[in-house]
Design a protein around this motif. Structure first.
Motif, PDB file in Angstrom:
ATOM      1  N   UNK A 640     -58.237  11.097  68.587  1.00  0.00           N
ATOM      2  CA  UNK A 640     -58.824  11.938  67.273  1.00  0.00           C
ATOM      3  C   UNK A 640     -58.407  12.798  67.056  1.00  0.00           C
ATOM      4  N   UNK A 641     -58.732  13.109  65.366  1.00  0.00           N
ATOM      5  CA  UNK A 641     -58.309  14.114  64.677  1.00  0.00           C
ATOM      6  C   UNK A 641     -59.148  15.154  64.477  1.00  0.00           C
ATOM      7  N   UNK A 642     -59.742  16.333  64.367  1.00  0.00           N
ATOM      8  CA  UNK A 642     -60.842  16.874  63.865  1.00  0.00           C
ATOM      9  C   UNK A 642     -60.620  18.108  63.415  1.00  0.00           C
ATOM     10  N   UNK A 643     -60.523  18.099  61.825  1.00  0.00           N
ATOM     11  CA  UNK A 643     -60.674  19.809  61.337  1.00  0.00           C
ATOM     12  C   UNK A 643     -61.672  21.042  61.877  1.00  0.00           C
ATOM     13  N   UNK A 644     -60.991  22.118  63.014  1.00  0.00           N
ATOM     14  CA  UNK A 644     -62.737  22.574  63.631  1.00  0.00           C
ATOM     15  C   UNK A 644     -62.944  23.931  62.540  1.00  0.00           C
ATOM     16  N   UNK A 645     -61.746  24.342  62.030  1.00  0.00           N
ATOM     17  CA  UNK A 645     -61.806  25.543  60.368  1.00  0.00           C
ATOM     18  C   UNK A 645     -61.166  25.137  59.514  1.00  0.00           C
ATOM     19  N   UNK A 646     -61.563  25.683  58.251  1.00  0.00           N
ATOM     20  CA  UNK A 646     -60.942  25.785  57.005  1.00  0.00           C
ATOM     21  C   UNK A 646     -61.576  26.874  57.034  1.00  0.00           C
ATOM     22  N   UNK A 647     -59.675  27.466  56.892  1.00  0.00           N
ATOM     23  CA  UNK A 647     -60.722  28.832  55.463  1.00  0.00           C
ATOM     24  C   UNK A 647     -59.491  28.718  54.154  1.00  0.00           C
ATOM     25  N   UNK A 648     -59.753  28.703  53.354  1.00  0.00           N
ATOM     26  CA  UNK A 648     -59.617  29.316  52.023  1.00  0.00           C
ATOM     27  C   UNK A 648     -60.162  30.732  50.799  1.00  0.00           C
ATOM     28  N   UNK A 649     -57.978  31.378  50.824  1.00  0.00           N
ATOM     29  CA  UNK A 649     -58.676  32.184  49.995  1.00  0.00           C
ATOM     30  C   UNK A 649     -57.879  31.954  48.387  1.00  0.00           C
ATOM     31  N   UNK A 650     -58.993  32.747  47.364  1.00  0.00           N
ATOM     32  CA  UNK A 650     -58.166  32.403  46.656  1.00  0.00           C
ATOM     33  C   UNK A 650     -58.709  33.747  45.606  1.00  0.00           C
ATOM     34  N   UNK A 651     -57.775  33.535  44.673  1.00  0.00           N
ATOM     35  CA  UNK A 651     -57.801  35.226  43.593  1.00  0.00           C
ATOM     36  C   UNK A 651     -57.707  34.436  42.179  1.00  0.00           C
TER      37      UNK A 651
END
Length: 759
Positions: A640-651
């Protein structure tokens, strides 16, 4: 920077008084007539205006929103722009969709609301100047009316939360001033818009105006609109692209209680994609949805494929690789800087990889539907969730022959668009059924057309399959000195009036980075043949290219034993303005892109990327005037592959509604991750194989993070659109993180299927 907005000769401001004393303000083009606004905005003031607002005598402010809203938050953001300039009390603002603005100008359509389109990240940028002008003019008129009442100069007054306030504390509500303000003559030039430091609404978070109605189930989507006397229509369409109807026996279907008629519809010759039905179809017209579905199930239909069958993905991929392997001349060379051959000869090292992406469907939450009522020779009314109401108008006008003023296009909020509602094949079907010959008892009854999920997945304008072959030349200082990108795909611009030598424009952006960063750069496109319909998809063409480019840069960094973040920042170099000849141009600022990269790296604690038990991945992109970066952390738990965290920065420049922006970025990121992990449309025996959301892969969200951490960069730049911005860099950041977690480089999507194959 705020200041006086100069109007062009083609644009002017108009103010007219309503009979009830309401103040109405709008912006329109001098070349256009105006249509009546919705009754809630107009009251009893039958005055014709363009995009406008109404200040009512009771202090309420009605704001008309011209662009469709399919979940982008357009209605909230556009209304906030006007409300800011008039200094409205947001609690007293009522927001209403305008529908299509079209009037009859000697038989020709005159579109009165300007641009009306959504889903391509241009609604706010296109409206930024116009809507501020409308609000500023209304505020100016109210201040002038108050100045006369107070007996002071207008310059000594200020406006705030629906009141005009004098220096001595006296105040008048807008409702008390509307009648007088409506009698005033507008100034010769547009009043100055507010300085940004005076903003009270723009830049402040606020919930979507429809949020409560959405979550409580009270918001009427197009599919919910009642039409008590409507004939419900469901269709069975040919399962083979390019196929035909061989035989039909409707007898059993007509025996179903409530089934009234069986009709055939099909594509018209010489019509562009999206303007006519996608496939030959048989429609069952019935009194109820259940009867129509039961009748469709009883149809005895034989379909036959066309002269050639649709190839499966493997066949198209083999064709693409054969073109690359033999160095066949491309269909189009998109960009060619320097000399990639010379750079290869001088290179200390060369790296090459091939990336594969599948066909993708839109799978909107609300399947396609519409209501069409045609009174032959007199009028037509359409209710449909559209991202491009003008195209809807064109179809209705062509199929009915009615004049522009006889056609009413109503556009309620839609349950997702993602580019699918930019096309109106379903509307063409409904109009054809509405004008078709019927028994007298059925004539002139409206048609309520409903697509079922199996038809929605099996007859889409898909995001096309793509194969990318990338080659980089590296010098002995670990710098990229040459970059050759080749892409093979069936163009989404086919059958859309695009010249043959421009079919690449739906697939590649000539100035997309690393163009401009590498001295010797070439981008080639190879057109593949396919019968499957193709169209706009959320973030296209950036999404497909970002996956290949950002994964390949990560590969280069790994091969050179470099930190992927440091290597990307080195490639971007010192802040610079690079020419960008595309939407969002005329330049791309590498400093702003580097900034969002650093922000996500800091938030996810990138310095642990080598020693972390989990895998960290990073990617960035520029699209439609906005800058975005993602950093993801994934865990590898056995299979199994799980996405533990997702961070996104937008300008995106100045955020109009940070809360709405955050929601858009979160949703787009989740959409991109789900798509990359699981989704694909496959072909077998010439037919699409996915008919349910479970078969398509949208039912398993266990691998996704509980939330997406969004960083919004403060900015004073004019706003850019953001509805697609969370898409491009999410998938490559995911694949790069999976590589760190598993040591397996996934170059083919969907990721989970490929990872299982490679383990």
């Amino acid at each position: 920077m705020a200041g006086v907005i100069k109007l062009s000769r083609r644009r002017f401001l108009q103010v007219m008084a309503g009979t009830a004393g309401a103040l109405l303000v709008g912006v329109r083009t001098a070349a256009a007539l105006d249509r009546p606004p919705p009754l809630a905005l107009l009251g009893d003031a039958w005055t014709q205006l363009g995009p406008y607002l109404r200040v009512d005598g009771d202090g309420r402010i009605f704001i008309g929103v011209r662009d469709p809203d399919n979940g982008e938050g357009t209605s909230t953001s556009l209304a906030r722009i006007i409300a800011e300039e008039i200094d409205a009390d947001w609690q007293h603002v009522v927001v209403l969709p305008l529908g299509l603005g079209v009037e009859d100008g000697n038989g020709e359509p005159r579109f009165t609301y300007g641009r009306q389109r959504s889903g391509d990240a241009t609604s706010i940028p296109a409206a930024w100047a116009d809507l501020r002008q409308a609000g500023a003019l209304a505020r100016w008129l109210l201040l002038q009316a108050a100045a006369r009442r107070f007996g002071v100069a207008a310059e000594s007054l200020r406006s705030e939360n629906g009141f005009v306030i004098a220096g001595d504390g006296r105040r008048l509500g807008y409702g008390e001033l509307t009648a007088a303000a409506a009698q005033l003559t507008p100034p010769d030039k547009a009043p100055a818009v507010k300085n940004a430091d005076a903003y009270r609404l723009i830049g402040k978070p606020v919930g979507d105006i429809d949020a409560h109605a959405v979550v409580t189930g009270r918001l009427p989507y197009a599919i919910d609109h009642p039409a008590d006397d409507a004939l419900v229509a469901v269709l069975s369409r040919c399962p083979w692209p390019g196929g035909q109807l061989e035989s039909i026996d409707p007898a059993e279907a007509l025996k179903v209680p409530g089934v009234l008629q069986v009709l055939q519809v099909g594509p018209e010759k010489d019509q562009m994609a999206g303007m006519t039905p996608l496939a030959p179809a048989v429609a069952v017209l019935a009194e109820t949805t259940w009867a129509a579905l039961q009748g469709r199930a009883k149809l005895k239909i034989t379909w036959k494929p066309g002269e050639r069958s649709e190839a499966n993905a493997g066949t198209l991929e083999l064709q693409a690789n054969a073109l690359f392997d033999t160095n066949a001349p491309p269909t189009s060379t998109v960009r060619n800087d320097g000399d990639i051959v010379a750079a290869r000869k001088k290179a200390a090292r060369a790296l090459e990889s091939t990336y594969y992406q599948p066909w993708i469907a839109h799978a909107t939450a609300e399947p396609l539907n519409c209501i069409v009522r045609v009174d032959p020779g007199n009028s037509a009314t359409v209710i449909t969730a559209s991202q491009a109401p003008r195209q809807a108008y064109t179809i209705v006008q062509r199929l009915t022959g009615l004049r522009p003023g006889q056609i009413d296009i109503q556009v309620p909020r839609g349950g997702g668009g993602f580019g699918r509602r930019l096309d109106h094949d379903h509307l063409a079907e409904a109009v054809m059924l509405a004008v078709a010959d019927k028994p007298d008892k059925l004539k002139n009854r409206p048609i309520k057309l409903l697509w079922t999920r199996d038809e929605d997945l099996g007859h889409d304008f898909y995001r096309p399959l793509a194969v990318h072959r990338l080659n980089a030349s590296i010098d002995n200082r670990r710098r990229i000195t040459g970059w050759h990108q080749r892409m093979a795909s069936p163009s989404s611009a086919v059958h859309r009036g695009v010249p043959a030598d421009k079919l690449w424009t739906s697939e590649l952006m000539p100035d997309a980075l690393p163009a401009g960063l590498v001295a010797n750069f070439r981008s080639d496109w190879y057109g593949l043949e396919s019968l499957l319909p193709r169209g706009e998809w959320r973030g296209a063409p950036h999404v497909t290219n970002a996956f290949a480019v950002e994964c390949f840069i990560d590969e280069i960094a790994h091969a050179l034993k470099q930190d992927p973040l440091t290597y990307r920042l080195g490639l971007l170099g010192d802040p610079a303005q690079l020419p960008y000849n595309g939407r969002g141009g005329p330049t791309v600022d590498t400093g702003r892109l580097a900034n969002v990269l650093r922000l996500v790296a800091e938030r996810i604690d990138w310095k642990r990327w080598l020693r972390s038990e989990n895998g960290l991945g990073i990617a960035c992109y520029y699209a439609f005037g906005g800058y975005v970066a993602h950093a993801l952390e994934v865990s590898n738990n056995g299979d199994a592959i799980n996405v533990e965290r997702a961070v996104c920065a937008v300008d995106v420049g100045r955020p109009v509604n940070p809360l709405g922006l955050e929601g858009q970025v979160m949703g787009a990121t989740m959409d991109a991750l789900m798509t990359a992990l699981n989704l694909s449309i496959t072909i077998k025996d010439g037919q699409v194989q996915q008919h349910t959301l479970r078969e398509y892969g949208m039912t398993n969200a266990v691998q996704l993070p509980n939330e997406v951490e969004v960083i919004i960069v403060p900015s004073e730049a004019d706003p850019a659109g953001a509805s697609v911005l969370g898409m491009p860099s999410a998938a490559p950041a995911l694949a790069n993180a999976v590589f760190r977690a598993t040591a397996i480089r996934v170059r083919r999507l969907p990721l989970l299927r490929e990872l299982a194959r490679l383990r």
